[in-house]
Design an enzyme around this catalytic site. Structure first.
Site, PDB file in Angstrom:
ATOM      1  N   GLU A  85      -7.357   5.362   2.460  1.00 18.33           N
ATOM      2  CA  GLU A  85      -6.824   4.290   3.315  1.00 18.33           C
ATOM      3  C   GLU A  85      -6.379   4.834   4.655  1.00 18.33           C
ATOM      4  OE1 GLU A  85      -3.814   1.525   5.064  1.00 18.33           O
ATOM      5  OE2 GLU A  85      -3.587   3.625   4.518  1.00 18.33           O
ATOM      6  N   GLU A  86      -5.739   5.997   4.616  1.00 17.06           N
ATOM      7  CA  GLU A  86      -5.103   6.541   5.827  1.00 17.06           C
ATOM      8  C   GLU A  86      -6.115   6.990   6.879  1.00 17.06           C
ATOM      9  OE1 GLU A  86      -2.089   6.296   6.560  1.00 17.06           O
ATOM     10  OE2 GLU A  86      -0.924   6.155   4.713  1.00 17.06           O
ATOM     11  N   ASP A 138       1.417  -2.386   0.103  1.00 17.48           N
ATOM     12  CA  ASP A 138       1.583  -1.247   0.996  1.00 17.48           C
ATOM     13  C   ASP A 138       2.993  -1.292   1.558  1.00 17.48           C
ATOM     14  OD1 ASP A 138       1.018   1.003   2.634  1.00 17.48           O
ATOM     15  OD2 ASP A 138      -1.010   0.284   3.041  1.00 17.48           O
TER      16      ASP A 138
HETATM   17 CO    CO Z   1       0.197   5.181   6.021  1.00 18.20          CO
HETATM   18 ZN    ZN Z   2      -0.028   2.822   3.564  1.00 21.14          ZN
END
Ligand code: CO
Ligand code: ZN
Length: 331
Positions: free
Chosen positions: A194-195, A217
């Site tokens: 994701e990052e 998140d």
């Molecule tokens: Co992050």
């Molecule tokens: Zn995150």
């Protein structure tokens, strides 16, 4: 929240693209509570709990954490690095790091030319205690990734750790799986990468083809001194996202989450995230479009060594996941 589960999941090694250790820790906790459990090609961990309605709800949280990747090693054994995800050079310096093989190091910078506040990642290096390139290469190879070592800081109901983003959400989904009741097939998906641009979530959602996705998140808050104006505060409940840079959440999905919260008397906050995207958007744009929303955990100091959440928000988020799963009618 089971504190041992939280500590083990938040603490596990797992920078983007190297999530296997974190995945194994999560797998250990949720295995007794699901009908199917597997990693896909990219490494997303997918847990399935079967229902009877023929509908599918996906809950997703990203396993990866930000880190540093070794791009060169000099003659004196210093490791030069590039960021994996949104890593600040300033906030990297003077911190301890660890590689997957447990090699420890400390981060510093070339101090000849610039002030600390002016440095870029170009001037940042890791010292692993090696005196020569050869000695360094015995422990670390180019392409290896380091993560920042962090301890939990317990401050009453508030807890800081380097990797609350987004392992706290992984812990929330894992905890919810223990008591999850639903008419629908539940897909708990712990996503990768994701990052570095929400790369893992889309392929997972493509295969699962859920009727509804709810990502979890962290989100930024506006409750610290002189901070940028934000509506969300720590301790006032998990949020129902309206927008971030990756997504505008459909009203039907927001209403669904808010109604579930209301039925179970869970306080929630409305969230418009100023900066940053989430898996929510990557999943929304999969196939012909997927209904996708997000519950966030308010978090101070995101992408710093002291990401801070409130355990009341964490516990309420577990309840909210369970409440959404219990709903018979999906949006
Ligand atoms: Co992050
Ligand atoms: Zn995150």
């Amino acid at each position: 929240m089971d504190m041992q589960l939280m500590q083990d999941i938040v603490n596990a090694y797992g920078p983007s693209g190297r999530e296997q250790t974190a995945s194994d820790v999560i797998r250990g906790y949720i295995a007794p509570y699901c009908d199917e459990l597997y990693n896909d090609v990219l490494g997303n961990l997918i847990a399935v709990k079967k229902g009877t309605s023929g509908k599918k709800i996906m809950f997703s949280a990203h396993m990866d954490q930000i880190g540093l990747i070794v791009l060169d090693i000099d003659d004196k054994g210093f490791l030069y690095v590039a960021p994996v995800g949104g890593v600040s050079p300033l906030l990297s310096v003077a911190h301890e790091v660890m590689f997957q093989n447990k090699t420890r190091g400390v981060v510093s910078y070339e101090n000849k030319h610039k002030k600390l506040t002016e440095i870029s990642m170009m001037e940042v290096f890791i010292d692993i205690g090696a005196a020569t390139r050869e000695e360094a290469e015995e422990k670390v190879q180019i392409g290896d990734m380091a993560v920042f070592v962090s301890n939990f800081v317990y401050m009453g109901k508030r807890v800081a750790h380097r990797t609350q983003d987004d392992r706290i959400a992984c812990a929330i989904v894992a905890e919810a799986m223990k008591t999850m009741k639903s008419d629908h097939d539940i897909y708990a998906v712990f996503t990768v990468q994701e990052e570095v641009g929400t790369r893992g979530a889309g392929p997972a959602a493509y295969v699962i083809e859920p009727d509804l996705n709810i990502s979890l998140d962290v989100c930024s808050v506006g409750d610290t001194p002189e901070s940028v104006r934000e509506h969300v505060k720590l301790g006032c409940g998990p949020t129902v996202k309206a927008k971030d840079n990756s997504v505008i959440v459909p009203m039907s999905v927001r209403t669904f989450i808010k109604n579930a919260a209301k039925k179970h008397e869970i306080n929630v906050q409305d969230e418009v995230l100023r900066a940053g995207g989430t898996d929510t958007g990557a999943i929304q744009r999969t196939r012909g479009g997927i209904l996708s929303g997000c519950i966030s955990i308010p978090c101070r100091y995101i992408h710093t060594p002291v990401e801070t959440v409130d355990m009341d928000d964490v516990d309420a988020a577990v309840k909210l996941v369970l409440a959404c799963a219990e709903e018979k009618e999906l949006p």
